[in-house]
Design an enzyme around this catalytic site. Structure first.
Site: not given
Length: 305
Positions: A30, A62, A90, A120-121, A165, A181, A192
């Site tokens: 990444e 992103y 992303h 979603r960000g 989350h 999702k 993550q």
């Protein structure tokens, strides 16, 4: 494409969804878009240093609030055209209208980008700050997954959280939202960052118990300094494992020892995950190559890539 008919992707880029369902685990890296000429040089030096390892794919993040939207698209396109690497862009919903998202998706399609990670960000400034939906935008990642699916022939990935989350009320509801999702059309997921294999294994088990079968790749970031630990906690919204933190605390005054321990523990983590049948490992490089290459060299399965 900005609005209207679905985009058609280029068949020159393989589907990550197909890769992660293959017989061997995937290995990927990444990167972050640069914000200055100096950072851009560092980014491309890192890309070129890691390219010979022949990763399965690489991803481009992103920025918060869509702050690097154009750069993400341009870097992803450059990787696709100037390197041997398979890139994934992303894409986040935060601070974007539906029209803006469709425009960005169209730009990706026109650039021949086949693989997208739908998020979603986080809100700009403070990742844990209040999340506000754009008046003409989307509220959840599953809506972005669905938008990508209806906009073109994309391979779509989503995020997974080994703890939960940070905005989820509890593990149970977090698991339900994740499965929903995935059922919106996700081909795979990437976690993550985490530092204890058991956190990944618990995530995998509870998703399976909830009826989810989407392959989940493990996000790994080697600790290279005490600041990395602080940054990891900030970025992931989860506490750094106490037992591991104590090991690092005992050598905090020795940067070289901290870095060595970080590489060793990341290597051990990867080996354990591979022994447990993880479908792939996604290295979070922070645009640096040395620690990732050292972990790679220490893994007995490095030749798989």
């Amino acid at each position: 494409m900005t609005l209207g008919l679905p985009s058609v992707r280029s068949d020159s880029q393989p589907s990550i969804g197909a890769m992660v369902r293959g017989p061997e685990p995937t290995f990927s890296f990444e990167f972050m878009p640069s914000r200055s000429p100096e950072q851009d040089q560092q980014l491309w030096e890192t890309i070129r240093a890691l390219e010979p390892l022949r990763p399965s794919f690489v991803s481009i993040t992103y920025g918060a609030g869509g702050s690097t939207r154009e750069t993400t698209v341009s870097v992803t396109e450059r990787i696709a055209t100037e390197t041997t690497l398979v890139p994934m862009a992303h894409l986040t919903a935060v601070n974007h209208s539906l029209a803006e998202l469709r425009n960005t998706i169209g730009c990706l399609a026109e650039a021949g980008i086949r693989n997208v990670l739908a998020l979603r960000g986080d809100p700009p400034g403070d990742p844990m700050g209040p999340w506000t939906r754009h008046p003409q935008g989307l509220s959840y990642a599953d809506e972005l997954v669905a938008l990508l699916r209806e906009s073109g022939d994309f391979c779509v990935g989503v995020a997974a959280f080994p703890y939960k989350h940070p905005r989820s009320a509890d593990i149970e509801s977090d698991t339900r939202w994740f499965v929903q999702k995935c059922r919106a059309g996700a081909d795979f997921a990437i976690t993550q960052m985490f530092f204890d294999a058991d956190d990944y294994l618990r995530l995998r088990d509870r998703v399976a118990d909830a009826g989810g079968d989407t392959p989940i790749l493990a996000g790994v970031m080697p600790v290279t300094s005490m600041r990395t630990i602080e940054r990891a906690t900030h970025l992931s919204g989860a506490p750094f494992p106490a037992a591991l933190a104590s090991r690092f605390a005992r050598i905090a005054d020795d940067p070289a020892a901290v870095r060595q321990l970080g590489v060793e523990t990341a290597t051990e983590l990867c080996e354990t995950l591979l022994d447990e049948g993880v479908p792939g490992i996604h290295f979070i490089t922070l645009n640096r190559s040395t620690a990732t290459r050292e972990v790679w060299a220490g893994m007995r399965v490095g030749a798989h890539a």
